[in-house]
Design an enzyme around this catalytic site. Structure first.
Site, short mmCIF file in Angstrom:
data_model
loop_
_atom_site.label_atom_id
_atom_site.label_comp_id
_atom_site.label_asym_id
_atom_site.label_seq_id
_atom_site.Cartn_x
_atom_site.Cartn_y
_atom_site.Cartn_z
CG ASN A 211 31.38 -4.39 35.42
OD1 ASN A 211 30.84 -3.28 35.43
ND2 ASN A 211 31.79 -4.99 36.54
CB CYS B 289 31.89 2.08 41.73
SG CYS B 289 31.73 1.62 39.99
CB SER C 153 30.62 -12.95 38.20
OG SER C 153 30.92 -11.58 38.32
#
Ligand code: FMN
Length: 323
Positions: free
Chosen positions: A68, A131, A270
């Site tokens: 992602n 991130c 997930s």
């Protein structure tokens, strides 16, 4: 089997923690995760300003995991305060803790955003310094070096000394134990490990990267052994610091392994994609059943078990071959 989990000043109803970014920051969804069996729920990371995030495609299931690059869409810290306040109120009757996740583009802004979110009085703050999907805008993640990770930690602790701080680390560093030691030294109260692992996928027919952002972060089952290794090394480096072990946990046995690696609590993200919205309950109940069937009376009973000396008697050294 009671799954009560002491975590810093809190006692969580279970060691399962909803990972950041998985169900956004809607108060209703965070409350749903708590009702499903989470001991703590983490909000989607909020930053200094509102962001739309990246252009689609932003997420793909490639078989062994997800890739992602959502790009940290969020309403901005000021608006986030109202959402967190509402979430805190919804969670009150569940006993689950609220972890407010946040990010920023500079060390100073990390302190500024933390101070804004603190107005909602979350139980814990989580600094997302890891991130991998905003490289082109923000440069190298702060989790990449001990110096920058410690600088963010110090800034946040200075801005908000009264709310315990979790720092979320990245797997793509040669010595995650050293980064963990640096942030703990700088005042971090706990560690979350890990964020996604940078990766990419290419569509061979068109010859172009599948994600619009080209690169993204790998999560889900493919991340599991990487996360276990990171948690293991962090526990070796800072054995007295609680760790939320996160990355690829999909079953109760995965959660047990994460606790054995040195985690105090277990992040789940997930798995909700792979097993559906009931994943949190399933993983919690499987963990409870596994502990029960192996004679353990709590998650703490298997904490850091994998750090004992290996029992070589299970694999005796072969006798030397006579000359
Ligand atoms: C769609 C998606 C969005 C995410 N957003 C965030 C986020 O906003 N902040 C953050 O710290 N981590 C974020 N993550 C990382 C997860 O919190 C978690 O660390 C990672 O996915 C590994 O756990 P998992 O394999 O159980 O998903 C995101 C992950 C996914 C898949």
């Amino acid at each position: 089997m009671p799954l009560l989990t002491p975590f810093l000043h809190l006692t969580l109803p279970s060691p399962i923690v909803l990972a950041s970014g998985i169900w956004g920051t809607s108060a209703a969804l965070l409350a749903r995760a708590a009702a499903a069996g989470c001991g703590a729920v983490t909000s989607k990371s909020a930053g200094p300003e509102p962001r739309r995030g990246h252009v689609n495609p932003t997420c793909i299931d490639w078989g062994a995991g997800l890739l992602n690059a959502i790009g940290l869409p969020n309403p901005g810290a000021t608006h986030e305060v109202d959402i967190l306040r509402e979430a805190k109120a919804e969670l009150a009757h569940t006993g689950a803790a609220l972890i407010a996740s946040f990010f920023a583009d500079t060390v100073e802004n990390f302190g500024r955003v933390a101070a804004i979110l603190a107005q909602a009085q979350p139980d814990l703050l989580e600094a997302n310094i890891s991130c991998p999907n905003v490289h082109s805008e923000f440069g190298e993640p702060f989790a990449a070096t001990a110096q920058s990770a410690a600088a963010v930690t110090r800034a946040v602790k200075q801005a908000v000394p009264h709310i315990p701080l979790i720092v979320k680390l990245a797997p793509d560093t040669p010595n995650i134990g050293r980064i963990a030691a640096a942030v703990v030294d700088a005042g971090a109260d706990a560690i979350c490990a890990i964020n996604t692992m940078p990766g990419m996928l290419i569509d061979v027919e068109s010859g172009q990267p599948i994600l619009h952002n080209r690169r993204g972060g790998v999560s889900g089952p493919a991340l599991f052994p990487i996360a276990l290794r990171c948690v293991y090394e962090i526990h070796q480096a800072v054995p007295n610091t609680p760790i939320i072990g996160t990355g690829g946990v999909t079953t109760g046995k995965d959660a047990a392994a994460m606790l054995m690696a040195g985690a105090t609590a277990v992040g789940v993200g997930s798995a909700i994609h792979y097993r559906g919205p009931d994943a949190l309950t399933l993983i919690r109940d499987e963990l409870a059943a596994w502990l029960d069937s192996h004679g353990h009376d709590s998650p703490a009973a298997i904490h850091a078990l994998a750090h004992r000396e290996p029992r070589y008697d299970l694999h005796p050294t072969p006798a030397p071959i006579p000359k």
